[in-house]
Structure formats: C-alpha cells, structure tokens
Design a protein around this motif. Structure first.
Motif, short mmCIF file in Angstrom:
data_model
loop_
_atom_site.label_atom_id
_atom_site.label_comp_id
_atom_site.label_asym_id
_atom_site.label_seq_id
_atom_site.Cartn_x
_atom_site.Cartn_y
_atom_site.Cartn_z
N UNK A 17 71.54 59.14 -59.78
CA UNK A 17 72.51 59.27 -60.27
C UNK A 17 72.23 58.95 -62.08
N UNK A 18 71.83 57.64 -61.79
CA UNK A 18 71.15 56.49 -62.29
C UNK A 18 70.35 57.54 -63.55
N UNK A 50 71.83 59.57 -65.94
CA UNK A 50 73.00 59.07 -67.07
C UNK A 50 71.72 58.70 -68.34
N UNK A 51 70.89 58.46 -67.92
CA UNK A 51 69.42 57.69 -68.61
C UNK A 51 69.48 59.20 -69.87
N UNK A 70 70.18 62.11 -71.52
CA UNK A 70 71.53 62.87 -72.38
C UNK A 70 71.28 64.51 -71.44
N UNK A 104 73.44 65.01 -68.81
CA UNK A 104 74.93 65.09 -69.09
C UNK A 104 75.44 65.90 -68.20
N UNK A 105 74.83 67.34 -68.47
CA UNK A 105 75.91 68.19 -68.15
C UNK A 105 75.82 68.76 -66.93
N UNK A 162 76.68 66.19 -64.73
CA UNK A 162 77.68 65.21 -64.42
C UNK A 162 78.76 65.25 -64.78
N UNK A 163 79.05 64.58 -63.70
CA UNK A 163 80.98 64.52 -64.24
C UNK A 163 81.22 63.30 -63.29
N UNK A 176 75.29 65.39 -75.61
CA UNK A 176 75.42 64.01 -74.35
C UNK A 176 76.38 63.52 -74.43
N UNK A 181 75.26 53.18 -62.27
CA UNK A 181 75.70 53.80 -60.94
C UNK A 181 75.35 52.09 -60.02
#
Lengths: 279, 279
Positions: free
Chosen positions: A191-192, A195-196, A198, A201-202, A204-205, B269, B278
């Motif tokens: 998950x990290x 997030x890291x 960009x 990001x799509x 990621x919810x 992003x 996280x």
C-alpha cells in the motif's frame, strides 16, 4: 531441487455438514513461505513460462472439446495480487480462450437481486476458462466484517454457496478457489508503494486503508468462509503470496494439475472430411 | 526500411448520406500485398512484439483513466485470421484489460430481438478494450448473401448501424473496424490444411465449404457493407491478410496509432495521499 510439496497440503479441509471446523486456521500457513519455489527466481520464471505454454494447450483442448467448463476464483485482501496473478499466470494463454470477470461493489440493480444472481450470469459456458477476480465471496466477507450478517445469516449464505457451486460442478464445471494469503506487513509495504508512486494513485482507494484497519476481522471472516465452503467439488487453496513469483508459480501448478486431471482430448477426426479436396 | 505507407490509404472512403459509393472496390486492395512489412519476417515479429508492449501500456492508461472506451471489430471470410490476429496482436497485453466477444449464429432469444440488441449488451464500458470477433456485420452479410435482405432492407440496416455506432462514439467509444482481406486461393489452402490435419477438424464446419461456394456474393456484400458503414466515427480498414505476419503487424500499427491519438494519461496524483504513511 527438493521434492515438491503436495498441493493438497494447502487445501482447506472439506466442509462436512453439521461439524464445526475448529481445526482449520489461516495461521497454519506462513504467507512468506515459498514451498513451490525452486530456490532460484530465474528457474521459477522459466518454470512458470513452461507451465504457461502447457496451460495454453490445455485451454485449447478445453475449447475444442466444448464439454467441460473451468472456473478459477481469486480472492484475497487488497494488494494480495489478484491482478498480478492473472497477468503472469495467463501470459502464454490465448486471450481468445480466457474470460476475466471482475466483481466490484454491487450496483443497485445487482443489490435488488439475490447475491448469486450477478455471479450466475458469468458462470463459464462449455469450453470456457473463466476467472473470477473477486467473486460471490465478497458478499459473504464484506457484510460479515461490517456487522450486517449475523452468524445464522452467514451460515445460510455459505449453504447457498455450497449448493450453487455443487450445481455448477454437476453441470460440468471444474472449480478451483484460491485465497491469496499475504501478511499484514507485506500489505503495508505494498500500500505504501502505491501511495509513494503518484502514477499508481489510480489503483488506490481510501477505503483500502479502512479495510486494513479491519485486518483481523477480515482474516477471521476468511477463515470461517473458507472452512464452510471448501468442498470436494469446489475446494479452497491457501496460497502463500508474500512472494509474487511463488504465488504465480503455485497457482500455475495447481491449474496445471487440475486441467491435466480432466484428460482433455481434441475431438476425434471427422470421417466425412477424409480425402475432401477444397475447390 | 522503406518509408511506411499511410494507413489511411487502406481506409474505406467515408460514407456520405445520399451518395452511392461506386468508386470503392475491394479489388483495389491486393490480399497478397505486405505494405507494412519491413521485408524481413524476423524484423516484423520484433516490431510486433515492440508494439504489443506499447499497446499494453496504452491499455493500462485507458483502464486507469476510465473515461474512453475502445472497440475493435474484426470481420473476414472463414480462415481470414480473426482468431490468429487476437492471439498475436494482444499477446503482450494484460488479459485483465481485454474483453473478447465472439458472435456466432444468433440464438432463438437473440433472433427474437432486433439485430443490434445482442451487440449493445457487449459494448465496451469506460476503460475497456473490447474486441468483437465477428459482429453485427454478420447480420448484414449473411442474410444478404442468402437472399433474405433486399436492397431496401440492406440500406435500412446500414443506416441503423451508422446511427448505433455514432451513438457509441458520441458516448466516448473509439471504434476501429478491420476487414481481413484474403484471396480465394489463400482460403483454399487454409481450408485444405484444416481438412488434412485431423487435430484441426474441430475448427472445421461443413458450412465453411458452402460459404466458400458463395465467395463472390460475399465479396460483393462486403463491398456494399463497408462502403455504407465506413464513417469518421467508425472507419473501416481493409487489411491485406494473405500474409499472417503482415496482417498482425498492420492491425497492431493501426491500433497503436488510434490509441496514441487519444493522448491517454494516467489520472493525476491524489493530493490527499501525499505523505500518508500506512500503519
């Protein structure tokens, strides 16, 4: 290379009506384990590619024969690698012969029906190899964690799932269900990483972080769901999945064994075509 | 390597309401031609593999963005290579992002509806790349050759197709239609090869020989159908397809150009994720 372990050691014990399966626990399986690995990543990848080509041929036979149906169900926590499995394991398989069905949060129309309605619609037809990317099990796990299904309703839903899968199996569908088993630490790292980056990001919810907070509740719901729905006609396998290479290889081996067991042959030659010359 | 020809030279002229397209003929296109070939089979395959990886990335962007829809329609006589195209052109593309829809002879339920009903059901959703393996054009070509559609009914059906495709395009669908153009000689050789190999009999239907007897009628129906339904929003391309390598390469180039023109970017992003750790 050490002797390969038995795939059946990773099968969830079959459910027997009326007995509670207290002896099965997800903790028996180490997510970091790599039992099907050769020990070398390169060798693992070579073996995966080799199995991929065998799966391609088996899928062609399945398609040519048009009798059996094959259903692979993939379940697992966020980032457990369902998408990655499909990409890697089926890279060599003709896209013509694959059907991938993602199940997302149910729509209002889907919610207006029973929970198996949308699933039945996508059951494989004769000759098809269908992969459920998530499945009807979401409709067991999510409401359980959210406290919307009490124990009786949970058991009822499991019974309906067993009956549904038994009917599919009796109609010629071979069902294999895989739970991609990752550790909580591995999920944090994945998950990290999303997030890291960009660009990711799509994928990621924010709800992914909410679900992570309920990790233990999900693990417990998974345990109960697997114990109640692993059957001879639709077995569950726990796939140690912290290592992506291992995860792919183990699922490929499982599919290879399953399809080989079907003894799929090309349909016999048509006598009427013997000696025919096309004009 | 010679300068590449223009893909637009293989585009069927756009239909203009009210004008008859007497100037377009399939005979303008030599099925044996290999205009997009580099001259070397190995170099062609390397280029195909390179484009495949680009298509994989473009498809991921399409999927990530979830705005545009992409529809590729493949039509052609028996053995013209629709299946082979899908296998070869999309080998590098993530199966997660592909949906392949084969259209066979319509079922009783499908026949009980208008001819576009079953097609609409499978139109791509936002973010999807869908391939029609045969399509609504079968319901134009087959009944025409069988004498079940007179000229007025043919024109009416073409008009409905134009309107349908225009609606899809206005709703965000990019449509590309390819007619795999093989010679009658090449079809003979390919059908004969299927007959001579008992393992390939399952691919063979006696009706294939019947359709071959109506070769000229089909070519004529194709000409009229293409002329009446090639539009700015859903153009037809004629793909010289006696050479499989050339066919694959040309269709891959066409898709690459089409997807590149969409300028697909990953979604921006999410500011809210910046610095999130996280737990």
């Amino acid at each position: 290379m050490a002797k390969q372990p038995d795939l059946d050691d990773f099968r969830v014990p079959y459910f027997d009506d009326g007995k509670k399966k207290n002896h099965f626990s997800l903790d028996q399986f180490d997510p970091k384990a790599k039992p099907f690995s050769t020990g070398s990543k390169d060798a693992d990848r070579a073996r995966l590619s080799e199995i991929g080509m065998l799966l391609d041929n088996l899928q062609e036979r399945l398609h040519a024969q048009r009798k059996r149906r094959m259903l692979l169900v993939l379940q697992g926590m966020d980032t457990s690698g369902k998408d990655g499995t499909i990409r890697a394991v089926f890279h060599e398989v003709d896209p013509l012969g694959l059907r991938i069905v993602p199940f997302r949060a149910p729509t209002p129309i889907e919610l207006a029906h029973d929970f198996l309605w949308r699933v039945h619609l996508h059951a494989p037809a004769a000759g098809e190899l269908t992969i459920f990317n998530r499945s009807h099990y979401e409709d067991l796990l999510v409401p359980t964690v959210q406290g919307e299904l009490d124990a009786a309703a949970f058991e009822q839903r499991c019974r309906h799932i067993r009956h549904f899968e038994e009917m599919l199996a009796d109609s010629g569908t071979t069902i294999v269900k895989c739970m991609l088993h990752i550790s909580k630490d591995e999920q944090r790292a994945r998950l990290q990483a999303r997030i890291d980056d960009p660009l990711k990001h799509w994928k990621f919810d924010v709800s992914d972080l909410e679900a992570r907070k309920q990790w233990d509740a999900y693990q417990s719901a998974y345990r109960d769901a697997l114990a109640a729905t692993s059957t001879e006609y639709a077995p569950w396998y726990v796939i140690p999945a912290d290592s992506k290479t291992h995860r792919n290889l183990m699922i490929a081996e499982l599919l290879l064994r399953t399809l080989n067991a079907l003894k799929l042959e090309y349909p016999p030659a048509k006598e009427s075509l013997k000696g025919v010359k096309v004009e």
